[in-house]
Design a protein around this motif. Structure first.
Motif, PDB file in Angstrom:
ATOM      1  N   ARG A   2      37.953  38.521  45.254  1.00 19.30           N
ATOM      2  CA  ARG A   2      38.039  37.101  44.977  1.00 19.30           C
ATOM      3  C   ARG A   2      39.478  36.659  44.742  1.00 19.30           C
ATOM      4  O   ARG A   2      40.219  37.291  44.000  1.00 19.30           O
ATOM      5  CB  ARG A   2      37.177  36.757  43.769  1.00 19.30           C
ATOM      6  CG  ARG A   2      35.685  36.965  43.992  1.00 19.30           C
ATOM      7  CD  ARG A   2      34.908  36.570  42.754  1.00 19.30           C
ATOM      8  NE  ARG A   2      35.317  37.353  41.584  1.00 19.30           N
ATOM      9  CZ  ARG A   2      34.889  37.117  40.351  1.00 19.30           C
ATOM     10  NH1 ARG A   2      34.059  36.124  40.125  1.00 19.30           N
ATOM     11  NH2 ARG A   2      35.302  37.873  39.343  1.00 19.30           N
ATOM     12  N   GLU A   5      40.392  35.878  41.050  1.00 21.74           N
ATOM     13  CA  GLU A   5      40.785  37.004  40.188  1.00 21.74           C
ATOM     14  C   GLU A   5      42.263  37.336  40.377  1.00 21.74           C
ATOM     15  O   GLU A   5      42.967  37.658  39.411  1.00 21.74           O
ATOM     16  CB  GLU A   5      39.927  38.231  40.513  1.00 21.74           C
ATOM     17  CG  GLU A   5      40.020  39.351  39.498  1.00 21.74           C
ATOM     18  CD  GLU A   5      39.359  39.015  38.168  1.00 21.74           C
ATOM     19  OE1 GLU A   5      39.544  39.788  37.220  1.00 21.74           O
ATOM     20  OE2 GLU A   5      38.671  37.977  38.077  1.00 21.74           O
ATOM     21  N   ARG A   8      44.213  34.784  38.505  1.00 21.87           N
ATOM     22  CA  ARG A   8      44.200  35.080  37.065  1.00 21.87           C
ATOM     23  C   ARG A   8      45.226  36.168  36.732  1.00 21.87           C
ATOM     24  O   ARG A   8      45.944  36.067  35.730  1.00 21.87           O
ATOM     25  CB  ARG A   8      42.816  35.548  36.630  1.00 21.87           C
ATOM     26  CG  ARG A   8      41.759  34.458  36.567  1.00 21.87           C
ATOM     27  CD  ARG A   8      40.419  35.051  36.169  1.00 21.87           C
ATOM     28  NE  ARG A   8      40.422  35.551  34.812  1.00 21.87           N
ATOM     29  CZ  ARG A   8      39.584  36.479  34.353  1.00 21.87           C
ATOM     30  NH1 ARG A   8      38.681  37.019  35.156  1.00 21.87           N
ATOM     31  NH2 ARG A   8      39.631  36.859  33.088  1.00 21.87           N
ATOM     32  N   LEU A   9      45.278  37.177  37.579  1.00 24.53           N
ATOM     33  CA  LEU A   9      46.243  38.255  37.375  1.00 24.53           C
ATOM     34  C   LEU A   9      47.664  37.721  37.480  1.00 24.53           C
ATOM     35  O   LEU A   9      48.528  38.054  36.650  1.00 24.53           O
ATOM     36  CB  LEU A   9      46.011  39.361  38.405  1.00 24.53           C
ATOM     37  CG  LEU A   9      47.048  40.499  38.411  1.00 24.53           C
ATOM     38  CD1 LEU A   9      46.987  41.283  37.109  1.00 24.53           C
ATOM     39  CD2 LEU A   9      46.826  41.430  39.601  1.00 24.53           C
ATOM     40  N   LEU A  62      41.177  37.248  28.399  1.00 23.94           N
ATOM     41  CA  LEU A  62      40.712  37.440  29.775  1.00 23.94           C
ATOM     42  C   LEU A  62      39.632  38.512  29.888  1.00 23.94           C
ATOM     43  O   LEU A  62      38.763  38.436  30.749  1.00 23.94           O
ATOM     44  CB  LEU A  62      41.896  37.809  30.678  1.00 23.94           C
ATOM     45  CG  LEU A  62      42.982  36.740  30.817  1.00 23.94           C
ATOM     46  CD1 LEU A  62      44.157  37.281  31.616  1.00 23.94           C
ATOM     47  CD2 LEU A  62      42.423  35.493  31.483  1.00 23.94           C
ATOM     48  N   PRO A  64      39.565  41.724  31.082  1.00 25.48           N
ATOM     49  CA  PRO A  64      39.411  42.202  32.460  1.00 25.48           C
ATOM     50  C   PRO A  64      38.500  43.410  32.615  1.00 25.48           C
ATOM     51  O   PRO A  64      37.863  43.589  33.641  1.00 25.48           O
ATOM     52  CB  PRO A  64      40.847  42.550  32.873  1.00 25.48           C
ATOM     53  CG  PRO A  64      41.548  42.802  31.574  1.00 25.48           C
ATOM     54  CD  PRO A  64      40.919  41.881  30.585  1.00 25.48           C
ATOM     55  N   SER A 149      40.141  48.381  39.927  1.00 24.80           N
ATOM     56  CA  SER A 149      40.218  46.920  39.873  1.00 24.80           C
ATOM     57  C   SER A 149      41.654  46.512  40.130  1.00 24.80           C
ATOM     58  O   SER A 149      42.587  47.338  40.083  1.00 24.80           O
ATOM     59  CB  SER A 149      39.762  46.396  38.506  1.00 24.80           C
ATOM     60  OG  SER A 149      40.689  46.768  37.502  1.00 24.80           O
ATOM     61  N   TRP A 151      43.397  44.787  38.185  1.00 25.96           N
ATOM     62  CA  TRP A 151      44.117  44.921  36.919  1.00 25.96           C
ATOM     63  C   TRP A 151      44.669  46.338  36.765  1.00 25.96           C
ATOM     64  O   TRP A 151      45.778  46.524  36.268  1.00 25.96           O
ATOM     65  CB  TRP A 151      43.203  44.577  35.751  1.00 25.96           C
ATOM     66  CG  TRP A 151      42.682  43.180  35.820  1.00 25.96           C
ATOM     67  CD1 TRP A 151      41.524  42.754  36.408  1.00 25.96           C
ATOM     68  CD2 TRP A 151      43.329  41.992  35.331  1.00 25.96           C
ATOM     69  NE1 TRP A 151      41.398  41.392  36.295  1.00 25.96           N
ATOM     70  CE2 TRP A 151      42.483  40.895  35.632  1.00 25.96           C
ATOM     71  CE3 TRP A 151      44.520  41.753  34.645  1.00 25.96           C
ATOM     72  CZ2 TRP A 151      42.811  39.580  35.292  1.00 25.96           C
ATOM     73  CZ3 TRP A 151      44.847  40.455  34.287  1.00 25.96           C
ATOM     74  CH2 TRP A 151      44.003  39.395  34.612  1.00 25.96           C
TER      75      TRP A 151
END
Length: 219
Positions: A2, A5, A8-9, A62, A64, A149, A151
């Motif tokens: 996505r 995401e 967001r990172l 967040l 994650p 992920s 993250w």
């Protein structure tokens, strides 16, 4: 993968980079004579605290890697204490490694330890926030194709960039240039900081460009 995401990172990483800039600019307004070179030890403390505080806040907000299992209050306290112990052990370990690589053993102990704290903030603290005090998870993430992920991929990149930045920052110290920034550990801490900030920017961009090739599988 996505796009939301990744955004967001990117936002989280930019905030972390901004915290380093603010740790350099804001104290100069309130503290007379504050500068990265002139009061380097103070800057090390301020930068470490700012980056650590923002990392903790961002990961609490967040979440994650939030576990689906709800943990008890006692478990959270135990986890927090373990994280504190791991972080302190990381500072000691980095201090020992830095001394083995040529830093003064007895002289400049405070400078070396605060530099180790800065390195631990850029590396170990992120691992603790994202993975918790789980050494097996750390080994998995930093093994080949171990990230599960975006993250964790970002964690890999920022950690490696921070350590490489500190290593490259040591190169000018023995040179006979007689510059103020060659005093231990200014060039190393600046190198680690620039490496950390570079990793924060590179990570989301690299993930975005390679998002079609990246496939994360649960294990």
């Amino acid at each position: 993968m996505r796009e939301a995401e990744i955004r967001r990172l990117l936002a989280a990483n930019l905030l972390c980079a901004l915290s380093v800039i603010l740790a350099t600019a804001v104290p100069a307004v309130f503290l007379d004579g504050f500068s990265v070179l002139g009061t380097h030890l103070t800057w090390l403390c301020v930068c470490s605290v700012c980056v650590a505080a923002l990392n903790v806040i961002l990961h609490l907000f967040l979440k994650p890697n939030q576990s689906p299992k709800r943990s008890s209050f006692a478990h959270k306290i135990s986890r927090f204490l373990k994280c504190c112990i791991y972080f302190f052990m990381s500072c000691i370990l980095f201090h020992a490694i830095i001394v083995l690589y040529g830093a003064p053993l007895i002289e400049s102990v405070t400078e070396t330890f605060l530099f180790a704290v800065l390195l631990s903030t850029f590396t170990t603290l992120q691992c603790l926030c994202l993975l918790g005090p789980n050494i097996q998870a750390w080994i998995r993430v930093f093994s080949k194709n171990g990230a599960m992920s975006i993250w964790e991929s970002s964690l890999q990149i920022t950690t490696v960039c921070s350590i490489l930045g500190a290593w490259f920052g040591a190169f000018p110290i023995p040179l006979d240039w007689d510059r103020p920034w060659q005093v231990w550990p200014i060039s190393c801490s600046l190198g680690a900081t620039f490496g950390y900030m570079a990793g924060l920017i590179i990570a989301p961009l690299w993930i975005h460009w390679n998002r079609k090739q990246l496939t994360y599988k649960s294990r």
